[in-house]
Design a protein around this motif. Structure first.
Motif, PDB file in Angstrom:
ATOM      1  N   SER A  10      11.395  15.151   7.193  1.00 31.96           N
ATOM      2  CA  SER A  10      11.782  15.877   8.416  1.00 31.96           C
ATOM      3  C   SER A  10      13.171  16.444   7.634  1.00 31.96           C
ATOM      4  O   SER A  10      14.114  15.693   7.240  1.00 31.96           O
ATOM      5  CB  SER A  10      12.311  15.130   9.442  1.00 31.96           C
ATOM      6  OG  SER A  10      11.139  14.580  10.194  1.00 31.96           O
ATOM      7  N   VAL A  11      13.261  17.861   7.918  1.00 29.18           N
ATOM      8  CA  VAL A  11      14.496  18.330   7.641  1.00 29.18           C
ATOM      9  C   VAL A  11      15.299  18.865   8.794  1.00 29.18           C
ATOM     10  O   VAL A  11      14.823  19.644   9.611  1.00 29.18           O
ATOM     11  CB  VAL A  11      14.351  19.626   6.778  1.00 29.18           C
ATOM     12  CG1 VAL A  11      15.478  20.369   6.151  1.00 29.18           C
ATOM     13  CG2 VAL A  11      13.442  19.314   5.691  1.00 29.18           C
ATOM     14  N   VAL A  12      16.545  18.577   8.945  1.00 26.75           N
ATOM     15  CA  VAL A  12      17.098  18.724  10.119  1.00 26.75           C
ATOM     16  C   VAL A  12      18.156  20.061  10.018  1.00 26.75           C
ATOM     17  O   VAL A  12      18.987  19.843   8.969  1.00 26.75           O
ATOM     18  CB  VAL A  12      17.957  17.511  10.839  1.00 26.75           C
ATOM     19  CG1 VAL A  12      18.872  17.883  11.817  1.00 26.75           C
ATOM     20  CG2 VAL A  12      17.038  16.502  11.254  1.00 26.75           C
ATOM     21  N   THR A  63       3.725  16.100   3.636  1.00 27.11           N
ATOM     22  CA  THR A  63       3.698  16.451   4.988  1.00 27.11           C
ATOM     23  C   THR A  63       5.186  16.678   5.229  1.00 27.11           C
ATOM     24  O   THR A  63       6.008  15.872   5.080  1.00 27.11           O
ATOM     25  CB  THR A  63       2.992  15.951   6.268  1.00 27.11           C
ATOM     26  OG1 THR A  63       3.520  14.348   5.908  1.00 27.11           O
ATOM     27  CG2 THR A  63       1.438  16.078   5.946  1.00 27.11           C
ATOM     28  N   TYR A  64       5.704  17.844   5.979  1.00 29.78           N
ATOM     29  CA  TYR A  64       7.024  17.971   6.480  1.00 29.78           C
ATOM     30  C   TYR A  64       7.029  18.605   7.601  1.00 29.78           C
ATOM     31  O   TYR A  64       6.057  19.491   8.101  1.00 29.78           O
ATOM     32  CB  TYR A  64       7.819  18.379   5.426  1.00 29.78           C
ATOM     33  CG  TYR A  64       7.568  20.082   4.963  1.00 29.78           C
ATOM     34  CD1 TYR A  64       7.999  21.010   5.672  1.00 29.78           C
ATOM     35  CD2 TYR A  64       6.594  20.269   3.984  1.00 29.78           C
ATOM     36  CE1 TYR A  64       7.673  22.307   5.375  1.00 29.78           C
ATOM     37  CE2 TYR A  64       6.079  21.597   3.706  1.00 29.78           C
ATOM     38  CZ  TYR A  64       6.680  22.792   4.302  1.00 29.78           C
ATOM     39  OH  TYR A  64       6.462  23.935   4.291  1.00 29.78           O
ATOM     40  N   GLU A  65       8.524  18.761   8.221  1.00 28.08           N
ATOM     41  CA  GLU A  65       8.511  19.322   9.389  1.00 28.08           C
ATOM     42  C   GLU A  65       9.961  19.980   9.438  1.00 28.08           C
ATOM     43  O   GLU A  65      10.877  19.434   8.696  1.00 28.08           O
ATOM     44  CB  GLU A  65       8.497  18.676  10.776  1.00 28.08           C
ATOM     45  CG  GLU A  65       9.561  17.423  10.781  1.00 28.08           C
ATOM     46  CD  GLU A  65       9.266  16.655  12.093  1.00 28.08           C
ATOM     47  OE1 GLU A  65       8.534  16.990  13.086  1.00 28.08           O
ATOM     48  OE2 GLU A  65      10.200  15.666  12.142  1.00 28.08           O
ATOM     49  N   LEU A  66      10.252  21.054   9.875  1.00 29.37           N
ATOM     50  CA  LEU A  66      11.488  21.585   9.820  1.00 29.37           C
ATOM     51  C   LEU A  66      12.168  21.782  11.457  1.00 29.37           C
ATOM     52  O   LEU A  66      11.719  22.384  12.145  1.00 29.37           O
ATOM     53  CB  LEU A  66      11.727  23.134   9.206  1.00 29.37           C
ATOM     54  CG  LEU A  66      10.967  23.289   7.897  1.00 29.37           C
ATOM     55  CD1 LEU A  66      10.837  24.670   7.796  1.00 29.37           C
ATOM     56  CD2 LEU A  66      11.988  22.442   7.034  1.00 29.37           C
ATOM     57  N   VAL A  67      13.056  20.577  11.673  1.00 27.66           N
ATOM     58  CA  VAL A  67      13.683  20.493  12.984  1.00 27.66           C
ATOM     59  C   VAL A  67      14.887  21.414  13.012  1.00 27.66           C
ATOM     60  O   VAL A  67      15.980  21.209  12.624  1.00 27.66           O
ATOM     61  CB  VAL A  67      13.903  19.219  13.471  1.00 27.66           C
ATOM     62  CG1 VAL A  67      14.344  19.064  14.577  1.00 27.66           C
ATOM     63  CG2 VAL A  67      12.751  18.367  12.844  1.00 27.66           C
ATOM     64  N   GLY A 102       3.108  25.651  12.353  1.00 23.16           N
ATOM     65  CA  GLY A 102       3.447  24.273  13.246  1.00 23.16           C
ATOM     66  C   GLY A 102       4.520  23.360  12.821  1.00 23.16           C
ATOM     67  O   GLY A 102       4.952  22.573  13.801  1.00 23.16           O
ATOM     68  N   ARG A 103       4.831  23.527  11.483  1.00 27.92           N
ATOM     69  CA  ARG A 103       5.824  22.621  11.061  1.00 27.92           C
ATOM     70  C   ARG A 103       7.157  23.044  11.494  1.00 27.92           C
ATOM     71  O   ARG A 103       8.255  22.101  11.317  1.00 27.92           O
ATOM     72  CB  ARG A 103       5.884  22.563   9.687  1.00 27.92           C
ATOM     73  CG  ARG A 103       4.409  22.166   9.256  1.00 27.92           C
ATOM     74  CD  ARG A 103       4.199  22.385   7.609  1.00 27.92           C
ATOM     75  NE  ARG A 103       4.332  23.895   7.319  1.00 27.92           N
ATOM     76  CZ  ARG A 103       4.168  24.407   5.900  1.00 27.92           C
ATOM     77  NH1 ARG A 103       3.721  23.539   5.160  1.00 27.92           N
ATOM     78  NH2 ARG A 103       4.128  25.674   5.930  1.00 27.92           N
ATOM     79  N   VAL A 104       7.321  24.133  11.938  1.00 33.79           N
ATOM     80  CA  VAL A 104       8.633  24.720  12.479  1.00 33.79           C
ATOM     81  C   VAL A 104       8.927  24.186  13.898  1.00 33.79           C
ATOM     82  O   VAL A 104       8.362  24.544  14.987  1.00 33.79           O
ATOM     83  CB  VAL A 104       8.963  26.150  12.537  1.00 33.79           C
ATOM     84  CG1 VAL A 104      10.106  26.707  12.940  1.00 33.79           C
ATOM     85  CG2 VAL A 104       8.970  26.699  10.736  1.00 33.79           C
ATOM     86  N   LYS A 105      10.132  23.029  14.143  1.00 38.50           N
ATOM     87  CA  LYS A 105      10.446  22.737  15.841  1.00 38.50           C
ATOM     88  C   LYS A 105      11.489  23.468  15.860  1.00 38.50           C
ATOM     89  O   LYS A 105      12.307  23.735  15.112  1.00 38.50           O
ATOM     90  CB  LYS A 105      10.380  21.156  15.280  1.00 38.50           C
ATOM     91  CG  LYS A 105       9.329  20.559  14.632  1.00 38.50           C
ATOM     92  CD  LYS A 105       7.931  20.635  15.010  1.00 38.50           C
ATOM     93  CE  LYS A 105       7.090  19.892  14.161  1.00 38.50           C
ATOM     94  NZ  LYS A 105       5.726  19.992  14.544  1.00 38.50           N
TER      95      LYS A 105
END
Length: 337
Positions: free
Chosen positions: A8-10, A37-41, A63-66
């Motif tokens: 997760s990248v904040v 897998t990753y997400e951008l918060v 969809g990985r962009v939150k």
């Protein structure tokens, strides 16, 4: 249920419309080669421009962009905290949106994490594009903080860092309002190491940390991790009392042996030196600590969320983060989810 998120990248944001698309592009390019897998918060800290809308547009195609959209501006350290609360990855990276801290270093941080380190923090060796005043005051701040606190906070570091999930949860459990994230991470301990890098100039826009906010952050850091200002105030009061006593002898000698004093002036000046000087030197320091105690006692939530995007699915949320958000956002989380 989808695959568990590894990284997760904040990214806290405040009026970053000029840079956010470039930030997204460079981050995705840096993370694609990880094979994880990753997400951008992205946390919108009450921006007054199109920052939140741009992130929503990015999230519609990725969809990985939150997005976590605050109800107002709560401050950078609170925005970082909210991003950590919402992050669901096994490891969490904190990075600002202005690209002064290069996202291309994230794979290097992950490599050090794989070697067994729980925290990998970026250490600046060069600070490009910053004035002499900014560099000098920053250097003075870090060294003053190092001297005044019992916690060993690495010099010349910011919030740019990677943390293991257990470290992120440990920091998340600390709900104090006057937050200094890099100090809290140092206080938490665990196995930590530095990754040196050259800090670039801001890609676009204006700095979000003018002198006023830097001073406030400095006060948060010092009062959160040290009681030495209170001890210093006591020492200062003693020194001023001693100086007043010495001067008392001087003015009494003038009163007895000379005719240079004005009637009534001696007692007035002595009282002022002995009492007013001591009182004024202590009130400011005591008031700062008492004011922070008052803020903590009110137990208001750290932040309120007006809206979220791409974060509605429960499987994307860690249990600890969900519990903290339930406590912190009695109104915000339920507005639109």
């Amino acid at each position: 249920m989808g695959r568990a998120v590894f990284l997760s990248v904040v990214v806290p944001m405040y009026n970053e419309e000029e840079v956010i698309e470039t930030t997204y592009r460079r981050m995705t390019q840096a993370l694609e080669n990880l094979g994880e897998t990753y997400e951008l918060v992205f946390v919108n800290d009450g921006s007054r421009d199109r920052t939140a809308n741009i992130v929503r547009d990015l999230g519609k195609s990725d969809g990985r962009v939150k997005l976590v959209d605050f109800s107002r501006n709560f401050g950078h350290q609170i925005a970082v905290t909210a991003g950590m609360d919402y992050a669901s990855g096994r490891v969490v990276v904190l990075i600002d949106a202005d690209l002064q801290d290069p996202p291309e270093l994230i794979p290097d941080m992950v490599a050090l994490w794989r070697q067994g380190y729980d925290v990998v923090y970026g250490k600046r060796t060069v600070r490009k594009g910053e004035s002499w005043f900014k560099k000098t005051t920053a250097s003075l701040f870090y060294r003053t903080l190092h001297a005044m606190t019992s916690v060993s906070i690495p010099l010349d570091t910011g919030d740019f860092r990677l943390m293991d999930r257990k470290v992120c949860d440990a920091i998340g459990s600390m709900r104090e309002r006057s937050r200094f994230i890099r100090g809290m991470v140092s206080w938490a301990g665990f196995r930590q190491t530095a990754l040196e890098y050259v800090r670039e100039e801001r890609f676009a826009g204006e700095t979000k940390y003018p002198l006023r906010k830097m001073i406030r952050l400095s006060l948060d850091a010092i009062t959160s991790f040290s009681t030495k200002p209170l001890k210093f105030a006591g020492i200062l009061g003693f020194v001023m009392s001693a100086a007043g006593f010495v001067y008392l002898i001087v003015v009494l000698c003038q009163r007895i042996f000379t005719d240079t004093t004005i009637q009534g002036w001696t007692s007035t000046i002595v009282i002022s030196l002995l009492f007013h000087g001591i009182t004024l030197s202590l009130l400011g320091v005591l008031g700062e600590y008492i004011g922070r105690t008052y803020e903590e006692a009110k137990r208001r939530p750290l932040y309120l969320v007006a809206d979220t995007f791409n974060l509605e699915r429960g499987e994307e949320e860690s249990d600890s983060g969900r519990e903290r958000r339930r406590e912190e956002e009695p109104v915000g989380r339920g507005m639109r989810d």
